[in-house]
Structure formats: structure tokens, C-alpha cells
Design an enzyme around this catalytic site. Structure first.
Site, PDB file in Angstrom:
ATOM      1  N   ILE A  50       0.837  -1.202   0.000  1.00 44.23           N
ATOM      2  CA  ILE A  50       0.000   0.000   0.000  1.00 44.23           C
ATOM      3  C   ILE A  50       0.872   1.252   0.000  1.00 44.23           C
ATOM      4  CG2 ILE A  50      -1.700   1.276   1.368  1.00 44.23           C
ATOM      5  CD1 ILE A  50      -2.559  -1.537   2.499  1.00 44.23           C
ATOM      6  N   SER A 172      -6.419  -0.091  10.828  1.00 41.31           N
ATOM      7  CA  SER A 172      -7.097  -1.216  10.187  1.00 41.31           C
ATOM      8  C   SER A 172      -8.424  -1.487  10.870  1.00 41.31           C
ATOM      9  CB  SER A 172      -6.251  -2.481  10.281  1.00 41.31           C
ATOM     10  OG  SER A 172      -7.000  -3.597   9.831  1.00 41.31           O
ATOM     11  N   TYR A 199      -1.431  -7.662  16.595  1.00 38.78           N
ATOM     12  CA  TYR A 199      -1.674  -6.780  15.448  1.00 38.78           C
ATOM     13  C   TYR A 199      -2.954  -5.960  15.666  1.00 38.78           C
ATOM     14  CZ  TYR A 199      -2.669  -5.299  10.663  1.00 38.78           C
ATOM     15  OH  TYR A 199      -2.958  -4.548   9.549  1.00 38.78           O
ATOM     16  N   LYS A 203      -3.372  -1.854  16.032  1.00 41.08           N
ATOM     17  CA  LYS A 203      -4.161  -1.056  15.086  1.00 41.08           C
ATOM     18  C   LYS A 203      -5.204  -0.218  15.839  1.00 41.08           C
ATOM     19  CE  LYS A 203      -1.746  -1.513  12.097  1.00 41.08           C
ATOM     20  NZ  LYS A 203      -1.239  -0.560  11.083  1.00 41.08           N
TER      21      LYS A 203
HETATM   22  N1  LIG Z   1      -2.952  -5.511   3.569  1.00 41.67           N
HETATM   23  C1  LIG Z   1      -4.084  -5.325   4.237  1.00 41.67           C
HETATM   24  O1  LIG Z   1      -5.073  -5.976   3.975  1.00 41.67           O
HETATM   25  C2  LIG Z   1      -4.174  -4.270   5.307  1.00 41.67           C
HETATM   26  C3  LIG Z   1      -5.411  -4.107   5.953  1.00 41.67           C
HETATM   27  C4  LIG Z   1      -5.530  -3.139   6.945  1.00 41.67           C
HETATM   28  C5  LIG Z   1      -4.425  -2.348   7.261  1.00 41.67           C
HETATM   29  N2  LIG Z   1      -3.229  -2.534   6.628  1.00 41.67           N
HETATM   30  C6  LIG Z   1      -2.094  -1.668   7.013  1.00 41.67           C
HETATM   31  O2  LIG Z   1      -1.486  -1.128   5.863  1.00 41.67           O
HETATM   32  C7  LIG Z   1      -0.139  -0.793   6.158  1.00 41.67           C
HETATM   33  C8  LIG Z   1       0.766  -1.231   5.026  1.00 41.67           C
HETATM   34  O3  LIG Z   1       0.773  -2.631   4.963  1.00 41.67           O
HETATM   35  P1  LIG Z   1       0.791  -3.492   3.617  1.00 41.67           P
HETATM   36  O4  LIG Z   1      -0.439  -4.295   3.597  1.00 41.67           O
HETATM   37  O5  LIG Z   1       1.131  -2.625   2.473  1.00 41.67           O
HETATM   38  O6  LIG Z   1       1.970  -4.519   3.963  1.00 41.67           O
HETATM   39  P2  LIG Z   1       3.420  -4.764   3.342  1.00 41.67           P
HETATM   40  O7  LIG Z   1       3.369  -4.802   1.862  1.00 41.67           O
HETATM   41  O8  LIG Z   1       3.933  -5.935   4.082  1.00 41.67           O
HETATM   42  O9  LIG Z   1       4.206  -3.437   3.767  1.00 41.67           O
HETATM   43  C9  LIG Z   1       4.622  -3.216   5.073  1.00 41.67           C
HETATM   44  C10 LIG Z   1       5.693  -2.143   5.060  1.00 41.67           C
HETATM   45  O10 LIG Z   1       6.149  -1.908   6.396  1.00 41.67           O
HETATM   46  C11 LIG Z   1       7.562  -1.902   6.387  1.00 41.67           C
HETATM   47  N3  LIG Z   1       8.149  -2.265   7.669  1.00 41.67           N
HETATM   48  C12 LIG Z   1       7.998  -3.417   8.344  1.00 41.67           C
HETATM   49  N4  LIG Z   1       8.740  -3.405   9.464  1.00 41.67           N
HETATM   50  C13 LIG Z   1       9.381  -2.223   9.499  1.00 41.67           C
HETATM   51  C14 LIG Z   1      10.316  -1.621  10.387  1.00 41.67           C
HETATM   52  N5  LIG Z   1      10.750  -2.264  11.482  1.00 41.67           N
HETATM   53  N6  LIG Z   1      10.766  -0.383  10.117  1.00 41.67           N
HETATM   54  C15 LIG Z   1      10.354   0.259   9.009  1.00 41.67           C
HETATM   55  N7  LIG Z   1       9.492  -0.255   8.128  1.00 41.67           N
HETATM   56  C16 LIG Z   1       9.014  -1.482   8.365  1.00 41.67           C
HETATM   57  C17 LIG Z   1       7.917  -2.921   5.321  1.00 41.67           C
HETATM   58  O11 LIG Z   1       9.260  -2.754   4.913  1.00 41.67           O
HETATM   59  P3  LIG Z   1      10.218  -4.028   4.583  1.00 41.67           P
HETATM   60  O12 LIG Z   1      10.210  -4.201   3.100  1.00 41.67           O
HETATM   61  O13 LIG Z   1      11.555  -3.570   5.081  1.00 41.67           O
HETATM   62  O14 LIG Z   1       9.690  -5.215   5.319  1.00 41.67           O
HETATM   63  C18 LIG Z   1       6.910  -2.542   4.246  1.00 41.67           C
HETATM   64  O15 LIG Z   1       7.346  -1.439   3.505  1.00 41.67           O
HETATM   65  C19 LIG Z   1       0.161  -1.437   7.511  1.00 41.67           C
HETATM   66  O16 LIG Z   1       0.137  -0.452   8.519  1.00 41.67           O
HETATM   67  C20 LIG Z   1      -0.985  -2.405   7.700  1.00 41.67           C
HETATM   68  O17 LIG Z   1      -1.265  -2.622   9.062  1.00 41.67           O
HETATM   69  C21 LIG Z   1      -3.092  -3.476   5.653  1.00 41.67           C
END
Ligand SMILES: NC(=O)c1ccc[n+]([C@@H]2O[C@H](COP(=O)([O-])OP(=O)(O)OC[C@H]3O[C@@H](n4cnc5c(N)ncnc54)[C@H](OP(=O)(O)O)[C@@H]3O)[C@@H](O)[C@H]2O)c1
Ligand SMILES: *[C@@H]1O[C@H](CO)[C@@H](O)[C@H](O)[C@H]1NC(C)=O
Ligand SMILES: *[C@@H]1O[C@H](CO)[C@@H](O)[C@H](O)[C@H]1NC(C)=O
Ligand SMILES: *[C@@H]1O[C@H](CO)[C@@H](O)[C@H](O)[C@H]1NC(C)=O
Length: 315
Positions: A50, A172, A199, A203
Site C-alpha cells: 500500500i 485497520s 496486530y 491497530k
Molecule cells: N494488507 C491489508 O489488507 C491491510 C489491511 C488493513 C491495514 N493494513 C495496514 O497497511 C499498512 C501497510 O501494509 P501493507 O499491507 O502494504 O503490507 P506490506 O506490503 O507488508 O508493507 C509493510 C511495510 O512496512 C515496512 N516495515 C515493516 N517493518 C518495518 C520496520 N521495522 N521499520 C520500518 N518499516 C518497516 C515494510 O518494509 P520491509 O520491506 O523492510 O519489510 C513494508 O514497507 C500497515 O500499517 C498495515 O497494518 C493493511
């Protein structure tokens, strides 16, 4: 075998539920063309999922976009993709590991030294994992809440100086089953189910953080918004779906793609006229009421003070 069947059946039902409640209302696109020329955006975890698609959209609007990520090599390809697709070369990597508070402090120092502006801060990075951070806290709690809480505090004066400015916190709908237990929330956990619980708690903390931040920012022209992106096909959600791996291909049909998942973050970062909803929660590019535990001002305030105490910021 029976267990496998039961699990697959459950997963299918889960998928159906996701489909009905989310994909039926297909993610609206954020059509506003608000220009961000001359503005600086800082986004955590902008190297994939995202965050990457959010960063791309904001770069297309002409913003200077800083991707605050922990791994330079993993971020390099996102930087060049975003530059190429947006035609905007002001897309940069800066090193930030939210699982290490000294990295958050070093990042803020470096950012404040090298960047004169901060117009939009997007707290997007997130994990669902067990174990402990470099600082001994619950890893999920620290990356998703405490590290972002510290980062936001350290950058607040710069945001105020650049007002009108914004903070977008990617939370979330999972906050639904979250709760804040001040005895345990910061302590490390083991086991898959507990990861998921941690998690959800973190959130909920994101939404409460946004709520109290808005109170504290009243009158500054810095506004903040919590976001639910929908259920999105990213690495994060694959971790949750690990137990239905055999039918992951099916489940994926019911998830949003990352471009769709980025729309509400983009909306909250750019839409004019939503300032009066500072501190509120958005989904599908619309104001939404979160679950009751995310509307508790007393807990929001207590969580703020608790976070300050954990960080040694309390006076
Ligand atoms: N996917 C869903 O369905 C969903 C639903 C509700 C909310 N969300 C929220 O959306 C947001 C983005 O998630 P996503 O779904 O896009 O997941 P994602 O593709 O796994 O991205 C997560 C990001 O967080 C970074 N990250 C993880 N640990 C970190 C750390 N210690 N320091 C700095 N950066 C770190 C990751 O970097 P690396 O490449 O270094 O790991 C990656 O860029 C999150 O806050 C998640 O809770 C997602
Ligand atoms: C988009 O933003 C502009 C200002 O930049 C505003 O005038 C316009 O009404 C907005 N459009 C929509 C559809 O919200
Ligand atoms: C942190 O860990 C505790 C157990 O040690 C767990 O109960 C709690 O849910 C976790 N919370 C968060 C937000 O990670
Ligand atoms: C906030 O914005 C309004 C309208 O632009 C302006 O009148 C006011 O002085 C600003 N306040 C601060 C503290 O910057």
C-alpha cells in the site's frame, strides 16, 4: 484430512465474508487532482504494498517524497519505479527501522537537518510478528504504534511550521477485536494467534493515537486522520492467510490490489475540506465510525501518556 477440510471450509467462508463486506463495495478511486508541487511527503514503509502505491500517487502530484524504510537495497527498486512512473525525480530513500528506537531518533535528526519542509507524514509501515524489538518491547506494538508515536512527536514542530499540514495513520478494521491492556500491550508474545491479536491491539492503538493527537493539535492547522485501507493483496495479509496457503490463489481474488488499497490514504493526505474531521477514521475514502473501543477519549489520553512513559518522554 477432516481438519484440512474444515480449515479450508473456514477459509472459504472467511474469503466470502471479505468479498461480501469489501469487494462488493469496490474501492472507490481518489479522483481529486490536488497538486502537491512544493510539498514534502514522508512515508514509512513506502517500498512495497500500500505504501509504494501511495508514494507513487503523491509523487505524480509533484510532491517531494521521502521513503523511510529499513532496507536500502529493498527500497532501491521502488525508488526507481516511482521515479520512472511519475516522471518525478524527487523520490528518495532514507533509513528508518521502527523496531529500533535509536534508529527512529537518528532518522528524525537526519530528516530535520536535511529537509526544510514536512507537509504530509504518512505512518504506513506495519507488521504482524512475534518477538521483541531492539528495545525489548512487543515487536508489533513497537513497529505499528510506539515507533510511529515517537517519530510523529519528533517531527511535530516541523509539521506545525509547515501548516496546513497533515498526519495520516494507516490503521485497520482489525481494531475491531483489539483492546488496550496497559499491563501487557508492550510485552513480547509467541504463537500465531497471539501475533494476530497483537496486530489488532496495535491497530486500535493507531486510531486512539490519532484521536488524542488531534486534540493536542487543535488550533495549529496540523490535522490527522486514521485510515482503514480495505483488505489488500500484500505480503502482510499473506502472513495472516498462511494457514489457507493451498487456496491462497482463491482468496486473492477477494482482495483489493495495492493501488485500490492506497486510495483512502491518498484521500486523507490530499482532499481539501476534511480538516474538521481531524482525529477521525476513514475507509473507502469516507468518514466512518470506528468500533466503540476506538472512540474512548480517556483510553486515548492514557495511551498517549503510557507511550510517553515507555519512551522516557514524560515530564
Ligand atoms: N494488507 C491489508 O489488507 C491491510 C489491511 C488493513 C491495514 N493494513 C495496514 O497497511 C499498512 C501497510 O501494509 P501493507 O499491507 O502494504 O503490507 P506490506 O506490503 O507488508 O508493507 C509493510 C511495510 O512496512 C515496512 N516495515 C515493516 N517493518 C518495518 C520496520 N521495522 N521499520 C520500518 N518499516 C518497516 C515494510 O518494509 P520491509 O520491506 O523492510 O519489510 C513494508 O514497507 C500497515 O500499517 C498495515 O497494518 C493493511
Ligand atoms: C478537488 O480539489 C479541488 C481543490 O484542489 C477542489 O476545488 C475540488 O472540489 C475537489 N474535487 C473533488 C471531486 O473533491
Ligand atoms: C504484546 O504482548 C502481550 C503478551 O506479552 C499480548 O497480550 C499483547 O496482545 C501484545 N500487544 C501488542 C499490541 O502487541
Ligand atoms: C490556521 O489557518 C487559518 C486559515 O488559513 C489562519 O487564519 C490561522 O492563522 C492559522 N493558524 C495557525 C496557528 O497557523
Amino acid at each position: 484430512m477432516a481438519l484440512m477440510l474444515a480449515l479450508s471450509g473456514l477459509a472459504l467462508l472467511g474469503g466470502l465474508y471479505l468479498w461480501l463486506s469489501y469487494n462488493f463495495l469496490k474501492a472507490p478511486m481518489c479522483r481529486n487532482r490536488t497538486s502537491l508541487r512544493g510539498k514534502t511527503v514522508l512515508i514509512t514503509g513506502g517500498n512495497k504494498g500500500i505504501g509504494e502505491k501511495t508514494a507513487l500517487d503523491l509523487a505524480q502530484r509533484g510532491a517531494r517524497v521521502i521513503l523511510a524504510c529499513r532496507d536500502k537495497a529493498r527500497t532501491e527498486s521502488a525508488v526507481s519505479n516511482i521515479r520512472r512512473e511519475s516522471g518525478n525525480n524527487e523520490v528518495l530513500f532514507m533509513s528508518l527501522d521502527l523496531a529500533d528506537l535509536s534508529s527512529v531518533r537518528a532518522f528524525a535528526d537526519e530528516f530535520l537537518r536535511s529537509e526544510p519542509r514536512l507537509d504530509i507524514l504518512i505512518n504506513n509501515a506495519g507488521v504482524s510478528a512475534g518477538g521483541r524489538s531492539a528495545d525489548g518491547f512487543n515487536l508489533t506494538f513497537q513497529v505499528n504504534h510506539l515507533g510511529h508515536f515517537l517519530l510523529t512527536n519528533l517531527l511535530l514542530d516541523r509539521l506545525k511550521r509547515c501548516a496546513p499540514s497533515r498526519v495520516v495513520v494507516v490503521a485497520s478494521q482489525a481494531h475491531r477485536v483489539g483492546r488496550i491492556d496497559f499491563q501487557n500491550i508492550h510485552k513480547p508474545v509467541d504463537g500465531l494467534l497471539k501475533f494476530y491479536q497483537a496486530y489488532c491491539h496495535s491497530k486500535l492503538a493507531n486510531i486512539l493515537h490519532t484521536r488524542e493527537l488531534a486534540n493536542r493539535l487543535e488550533g495549529t492547522n496540523v490535522t490527522c486522520y486514521a485510515v482503514h485501507p480495505g483488505f489488500v493483496d500484500t505480503e502482510l495479509i499473506h502472513q495472516f492467510l498462511i494457514w489457507c496457503k493451498p487456496i491462497l490463489f482463491l482468496t486473492r481474488l477477494f482482495l483489493r490490489n495495492p493501488v485500490e488499497g492506497a486510495q483512502t490514504s491518498i484521500y486523507c493526505a490530499t482532499q481539501e475540506g476534511i480538516e474538521m474531521f481531524s482525529g477521525h477514521y476513514f475507509a473507502n475514502c469516507k468518514l466512518q465510525e470506528p468500533y466503540p473501543q476506538a472512540r474512548n477519549d480517556a483510553v486515548a489520553k492514557k495511551l498517549w501518556e503510557f507511550s510517553e512513559k515507555l519512551l522516557g518522554l514524560a515530564k
